[in-house]
Write a protein that holds these residues in place. Structure first.
Motif, PDB file in Angstrom:
ATOM      1  N   LEU A   1      29.554 -25.250  17.914  1.00 38.51           N
ATOM      2  CA  LEU A   1      29.297 -24.421  19.086  1.00 38.51           C
ATOM      3  C   LEU A   1      29.229 -22.946  18.707  1.00 38.51           C
ATOM      4  CD1 LEU A   1      29.350 -25.407  22.170  1.00 38.51           C
ATOM      5  CD2 LEU A   1      31.558 -24.290  22.270  1.00 38.51           C
TER       6      LEU A   1
ATOM      7  N   ILE B   1      28.670 -21.657  15.788  1.00 41.12           N
ATOM      8  CA  ILE B   1      27.541 -21.345  14.903  1.00 41.12           C
ATOM      9  C   ILE B   1      26.293 -21.059  15.732  1.00 41.12           C
ATOM     10  CG2 ILE B   1      25.987 -22.235  13.127  1.00 41.12           C
ATOM     11  CD1 ILE B   1      28.344 -24.002  12.203  1.00 41.12           C
ATOM     12  N   VAL B   2      26.031 -21.935  16.688  1.00 44.46           N
ATOM     13  CA  VAL B   2      24.836 -21.749  17.519  1.00 44.46           C
ATOM     14  C   VAL B   2      24.940 -20.445  18.299  1.00 44.46           C
ATOM     15  CG1 VAL B   2      23.455 -22.696  19.390  1.00 44.46           C
ATOM     16  CG2 VAL B   2      24.404 -24.218  17.683  1.00 44.46           C
TER      17      VAL B   2
ATOM     18  N   ILE C   1      24.095 -17.511  16.063  1.00 43.49           N
ATOM     19  CA  ILE C   1      22.701 -17.282  15.676  1.00 43.49           C
ATOM     20  C   ILE C   1      21.792 -17.035  16.881  1.00 43.49           C
ATOM     21  CG2 ILE C   1      22.839 -18.578  13.486  1.00 43.49           C
ATOM     22  CD1 ILE C   1      21.235 -20.802  14.878  1.00 43.49           C
ATOM     23  N   PHE C   2      22.312 -17.254  18.104  1.00 45.86           N
ATOM     24  CA  PHE C   2      21.470 -17.118  19.289  1.00 45.86           C
ATOM     25  C   PHE C   2      20.859 -15.722  19.467  1.00 45.86           C
ATOM     26  CE2 PHE C   2      21.179 -16.085  23.866  1.00 45.86           C
ATOM     27  CZ  PHE C   2      20.053 -16.842  24.148  1.00 45.86           C
TER      28      PHE C   2
ATOM     29  N   LEU D   1      18.080 -15.268  17.105  1.00 49.56           N
ATOM     30  CA  LEU D   1      16.899 -16.043  17.500  1.00 49.56           C
ATOM     31  C   LEU D   1      16.097 -15.302  18.571  1.00 49.56           C
ATOM     32  CD1 LEU D   1      18.114 -19.756  17.613  1.00 49.56           C
ATOM     33  CD2 LEU D   1      16.453 -18.731  16.061  1.00 49.56           C
ATOM     34  N   VAL D   2      16.794 -14.765  19.571  1.00 52.43           N
ATOM     35  CA  VAL D   2      16.085 -14.047  20.647  1.00 52.43           C
ATOM     36  C   VAL D   2      15.315 -12.859  20.061  1.00 52.43           C
ATOM     37  CG1 VAL D   2      16.323 -12.706  22.767  1.00 52.43           C
ATOM     38  CG2 VAL D   2      17.743 -14.724  22.425  1.00 52.43           C
TER      39      VAL D   2
ATOM     40  N   SER E   1      15.404 -15.408  10.195  1.00 45.99           N
ATOM     41  CA  SER E   1      14.010 -15.157  10.534  1.00 45.99           C
ATOM     42  C   SER E   1      13.106 -16.250   9.980  1.00 45.99           C
ATOM     43  CB  SER E   1      13.548 -13.782  10.065  1.00 45.99           C
ATOM     44  OG  SER E   1      13.530 -13.722   8.671  1.00 45.99           O
TER      45      SER E   1
ATOM     46  N   ILE F   1      14.014 -19.412   9.838  1.00 44.81           N
ATOM     47  CA  ILE F   1      14.169 -20.490  10.823  1.00 44.81           C
ATOM     48  C   ILE F   1      13.241 -20.233  12.009  1.00 44.81           C
ATOM     49  CG2 ILE F   1      15.709 -21.440  12.602  1.00 44.81           C
ATOM     50  CD1 ILE F   1      17.936 -21.489  10.667  1.00 44.81           C
TER      51      ILE F   1
END
Lengths: 196, 175
Positions: free
Chosen positions: B42, B44-45, B48-49, B52-53, B101, B103
């Motif tokens: 949880l 980790i996501v 990285i969120f 990602l945005v 980046s 990913i």
């Protein structure tokens, strides 16, 4: 790094969009991309939690010890200067197993521990030893049985067969590792020759 | 091909089965341990969120502005000679530098050309078979205050280069 790359992306693309008349496309892509990131992360969440949970179970059992046993000959080939059955050898093999299992979060702390142990026996404290260099290369090589992150992404994007890439990944990662190890061995031999 | 699919499909269930069975045999509280790890997933996501945005917006902008096409067109004669798919080029260049980046770029390729398309497979294979080289070297050497990394960067970039080329060749061969 991203502090440089990200602003360059923004500046180049935003100013080029003004020049090329793609402003309308740019405007809609900004909001689309932001919500794309949200839906991807939500899909990623499930798979990521599942794998971290499974790998946590693995690290609490002797599965890792069993796997470590098979790695010994490999370790003796890669690290001829590491003493057999030393704690460093165990730390290196734990790190390798964590990498192979795709346990990125466990691999890094274990790897740093091994680096610290190797640094203790290092006569030149500011320079990598041969063993340390080989160890870093191995950790940049990403040898793993299951590329969990990519499978999670493929699954979240609705792939018909998310695990179809496992076999190609094995071939590519083994070739990359062989290239890295060979290059390292050649560099080590060259630096030994220079010393003599 | 069927054999390859079978091995691919077997690997993950087999490992989960092995690990859970081992946990049971050793009388561990398998589910509690699983939950500890899952909680970590949880975070980790979550961590990285934001990356990602930010990157999705920047990469979406690169694509929609048309500048990627401009660069790819510029490079395509060279890439054609070595038969390297130009759509993969941004990923190949960014993979060793930034994990998050790459990913984002790989996901973008899979979305735009199809996850199961040849390009989608190549992007997946590159992501699975290579590592964020620069980051790894930085973390591993700085933790023991090493200044001189000798040949490590060169050797690992050679490995990345081989990994990316083999990914392209293998995916071509399989499809």
């Amino acid at each position: 790094m991203l502090n440089i790359v990200w602003p360059i992306f923004i500046i180049i693309s935003f100013s080029y969009a003004i020049f090329s008349g793609n402003l309308e496309k740019l405007n809609s892509s900004i909001f689309e991309s932001a919500s794309d990131a949200v839906s991807l992360s939500i899909n990623l969440l499930g798979t990521m939690c599942l794998w971290n949970g499974i790998m946590q179970v693995a690290s609490k059992t002797k599965v890792i010890d069993v796997l470590t046993k098979f790695l010994k000959p490999v370790i003796h080939f890669l690290f001829p200067k590491i003493r057999r059955n030393s704690p460093v050898e165990k730390e290196i093999s734990m790190n390798m197993v964590a990498n192979i299992l795709g346990l990125g979060n466990a691999a890094t702390p274990l790897g740093l521990k091994a680096m610290k142990s190797m640094q203790e026996g290092n006569p030149k404290k500011d320079t990598l030893t041969d063993s340390m260099a080989m160890f870093v290369i191995l950790n940049t090589a990403s040898i793993q049985i299951i590329p969990t992150t990519v499978i999670a992404i493929r699954n979240s994007l609705g792939s018909e067969n998310p695990t179809a890439i496992v076999f190609p990944v094995w071939i590519a990662t083994i070739c990359a590792a062989i290239a890295g190890i060979t290059a390292t061995k050649i560099f080590i031999r060259a630096s030994e020759k220079r010393k003599h | 091909m069927e054999m390859i699919n079978f091995i691919s499909n077997l690997a993950m269930p087999f490992i989960i089965l092995l690990i859970v069975a081992y946990g049971l045999i050793e009388k561990k509280k398998v589910f509690d341990v699983f939950l500890d790890g899952a909680k970590e997933g949880l975070s980790i996501v979550l961590s990285i969120f934001p990356t990602l945005v930010g990157l999705f917006v920047a990469i979406g902008a690169l694509r929609s502005s048309g500048i990627i096409d401009l660069i790819v067109n510029f490079l395509s004669p060279v890439l054609e000679i070595i038969k390297f798919p130009s759509e993969i080029m941004p990923l190949a260049l960014l993979r060793p530098i930034s994990g998050s980046s790459s990913i984002a770029i790989a996901t973008d390729i899979m979305k735009n050309y199809g996850v199961d398309s040849n390009l989608g497979m190549i992007a997946s294979t590159i992501m699975g078979s290579t590592e964020t080289t620069l980051y790894t070297i930085a973390v591993y050497t700085s933790c023991v205050k090493i200044k001189k990394t000798r040949f490590v960067l060169v050797a690992s970039l050679i490995a990345d280069f081989v990994g990316i080329l083999v990914s392209v060749v293998v995916c071509r061969f399989l499809s």
